[in-house]
Design a protein around this motif. Sequence first.
Motif, PDB file in Angstrom:
ATOM      1  N   VAL A  68       0.939  -0.885  -0.033  1.00 27.76           N
ATOM      2  CA  VAL A  68      -0.545  -0.181   0.009  1.00 27.76           C
ATOM      3  C   VAL A  68       1.024   0.830  -0.182  1.00 27.76           C
ATOM      4  CG1 VAL A  68      -1.480  -1.438   1.449  1.00 27.76           C
ATOM      5  CG2 VAL A  68      -0.114   0.133   2.806  1.00 27.76           C
ATOM      6  N   GLU A  69       0.458   2.161  -0.313  1.00 25.18           N
ATOM      7  CA  GLU A  69       0.683   3.711  -0.043  1.00 25.18           C
ATOM      8  C   GLU A  69      -0.060   4.485   1.203  1.00 25.18           C
ATOM      9  OE1 GLU A  69       0.439   6.131  -3.718  1.00 25.18           O
ATOM     10  OE2 GLU A  69       1.846   4.665  -4.651  1.00 25.18           O
ATOM     11  N   GLY A  70       0.920   5.176   1.561  1.00 20.02           N
ATOM     12  CA  GLY A  70      -0.251   5.728   3.555  1.00 20.02           C
ATOM     13  C   GLY A  70      -0.925   4.683   3.904  1.00 20.02           C
ATOM     14  N   ILE A  71       0.681   3.498   4.761  1.00 14.40           N
ATOM     15  CA  ILE A  71       0.430   2.701   5.410  1.00 14.40           C
ATOM     16  C   ILE A  71       0.043   3.141   7.043  1.00 14.40           C
ATOM     17  CG2 ILE A  71       3.265   2.549   6.130  1.00 14.40           C
ATOM     18  CD1 ILE A  71       0.927  -0.371   6.120  1.00 14.40           C
ATOM     19  N   ASP A  72       0.111   4.741   7.311  1.00 10.62           N
ATOM     20  CA  ASP A  72       0.235   5.490   9.098  1.00 10.62           C
ATOM     21  C   ASP A  72      -1.467   5.681   8.777  1.00 10.62           C
ATOM     22  OD1 ASP A  72       2.795   5.486  10.204  1.00 10.62           O
ATOM     23  OD2 ASP A  72       3.116   5.899   8.667  1.00 10.62           O
ATOM     24  N   ALA A  73      -2.140   6.454   7.717  1.00  7.37           N
ATOM     25  CA  ALA A  73      -3.707   6.249   7.726  1.00  7.37           C
ATOM     26  C   ALA A  73      -4.213   4.891   8.032  1.00  7.37           C
ATOM     27  CB  ALA A  73      -4.179   7.203   6.550  1.00  7.37           C
ATOM     28  N   LEU A  74      -3.115   3.971   6.807  1.00  6.46           N
ATOM     29  CA  LEU A  74      -4.064   2.618   7.079  1.00  6.46           C
ATOM     30  C   LEU A  74      -4.711   2.048   7.929  1.00  6.46           C
ATOM     31  CD1 LEU A  74      -5.771   0.818   4.578  1.00  6.46           C
ATOM     32  CD2 LEU A  74      -3.813  -0.083   4.620  1.00  6.46           C
ATOM     33  N   PHE A  75      -3.238   2.243   8.920  1.00  5.29           N
ATOM     34  CA  PHE A  75      -2.838   1.608  10.233  1.00  5.29           C
ATOM     35  C   PHE A  75      -4.342   2.483  10.862  1.00  5.29           C
ATOM     36  CE2 PHE A  75      -1.861   1.371  14.533  1.00  5.29           C
ATOM     37  CZ  PHE A  75      -1.091   0.325  14.830  1.00  5.29           C
ATOM     38  N   PRO A 105     -12.130 -12.318  10.112  1.00  2.00           N
ATOM     39  CA  PRO A 105     -13.371 -13.272  10.851  1.00  2.00           C
ATOM     40  C   PRO A 105     -12.723 -14.978  11.032  1.00  2.00           C
ATOM     41  CG  PRO A 105     -14.742 -11.793   9.731  1.00  2.00           C
ATOM     42  CD  PRO A 105     -13.193 -11.665   9.039  1.00  2.00           C
ATOM     43  N   ASP A 106     -12.302 -16.000  10.051  1.00  2.00           N
ATOM     44  CA  ASP A 106     -11.784 -16.960   8.845  1.00  2.00           C
ATOM     45  C   ASP A 106     -10.362 -17.113  10.182  1.00  2.00           C
ATOM     46  OD1 ASP A 106     -14.240 -18.706   8.716  1.00  2.00           O
ATOM     47  OD2 ASP A 106     -13.730 -16.870   6.888  1.00  2.00           O
ATOM     48  N   GLY A 107      -9.206 -16.485  10.370  1.00  2.00           N
ATOM     49  CA  GLY A 107      -8.177 -16.279  10.504  1.00  2.00           C
ATOM     50  C   GLY A 107      -7.157 -16.191   9.290  1.00  2.00           C
ATOM     51  N   ASN A 108      -7.698 -15.677   8.430  1.00  2.00           N
ATOM     52  CA  ASN A 108      -6.992 -15.529   8.102  1.00  2.00           C
ATOM     53  C   ASN A 108      -5.636 -14.138   8.127  1.00  2.00           C
ATOM     54  OD1 ASN A 108      -7.055 -17.617   4.769  1.00  2.00           O
ATOM     55  ND2 ASN A 108      -9.266 -16.315   5.731  1.00  2.00           N
ATOM     56  N   LEU A 109      -4.798 -14.678   8.097  1.00  2.00           N
ATOM     57  CA  LEU A 109      -3.876 -13.471   8.479  1.00  2.00           C
ATOM     58  C   LEU A 109      -3.002 -12.377   7.030  1.00  2.00           C
ATOM     59  CD1 LEU A 109      -1.651 -12.239  10.393  1.00  2.00           C
ATOM     60  CD2 LEU A 109       0.434 -13.594   9.004  1.00  2.00           C
ATOM     61  N   VAL A 110      -3.825 -11.424   6.676  1.00  3.30           N
ATOM     62  CA  VAL A 110      -3.606 -10.287   6.060  1.00  3.30           C
ATOM     63  C   VAL A 110      -2.571  -8.731   6.696  1.00  3.30           C
ATOM     64  CG1 VAL A 110      -4.518  -8.290   4.685  1.00  3.30           C
ATOM     65  CG2 VAL A 110      -5.998 -10.549   5.099  1.00  3.30           C
ATOM     66  N   THR A 111      -1.522  -9.284   5.923  1.00  6.73           N
ATOM     67  CA  THR A 111      -0.404  -8.049   5.992  1.00  6.73           C
ATOM     68  C   THR A 111      -0.511  -7.277   5.039  1.00  6.73           C
ATOM     69  OG1 THR A 111       0.800 -10.230   7.004  1.00  6.73           O
ATOM     70  CG2 THR A 111       1.651  -7.683   6.324  1.00  6.73           C
ATOM     71  N   PHE A 112      -0.603  -5.652   5.556  1.00  5.33           N
ATOM     72  CA  PHE A 112      -0.305  -4.256   4.779  1.00  5.33           C
ATOM     73  C   PHE A 112       1.314  -3.846   5.354  1.00  5.33           C
ATOM     74  CE2 PHE A 112      -4.815  -5.583   6.084  1.00  5.33           C
ATOM     75  CZ  PHE A 112      -5.116  -5.359   4.805  1.00  5.33           C
ATOM     76  N   ALA A 113       1.376  -3.590   3.816  1.00 11.50           N
ATOM     77  CA  ALA A 113       3.338  -3.399   3.813  1.00 11.50           C
ATOM     78  C   ALA A 113       3.440  -2.247   3.314  1.00 11.50           C
ATOM     79  CB  ALA A 113       4.368  -4.458   3.725  1.00 11.50           C
TER      80      ALA A 113
END
Length: 117
Positions: A68-75, A105-113
Amino acid sequence: MSARFKAAIPKLASADIGRSLAFFEQLGFASIAAYPDYGIVERDGVAIHFWLCNDPRIAEATGCRIHVEGIDALFDAYAALNIIHPNDPLSDKPWGMREFSILDPDGNLVTFAEETA
């Protein structure tokens, strides 16, 4: 003739397609398709597909990364939803990325970077 890759689209396990789509809509994604056993969301040209799966161990061992771009705002936006993974808050990583993770909700780990260099 050489092949050229154009995109990679994660396909995550879901015990409830409607619930998965609704969760990702909270994250700013739009539902593109909803079938009893398959669903698709998209945001800014990034798509995530979901397939119906009755084995929760599959989702709990699966994940994906979204750059992504703008990780701080997304966080900040996702922290307000109280969905940040407690073991992966926003931080700078030694591999040149600033990132954080959530669990769907199913436990999939989604990482934003986002690249820091």
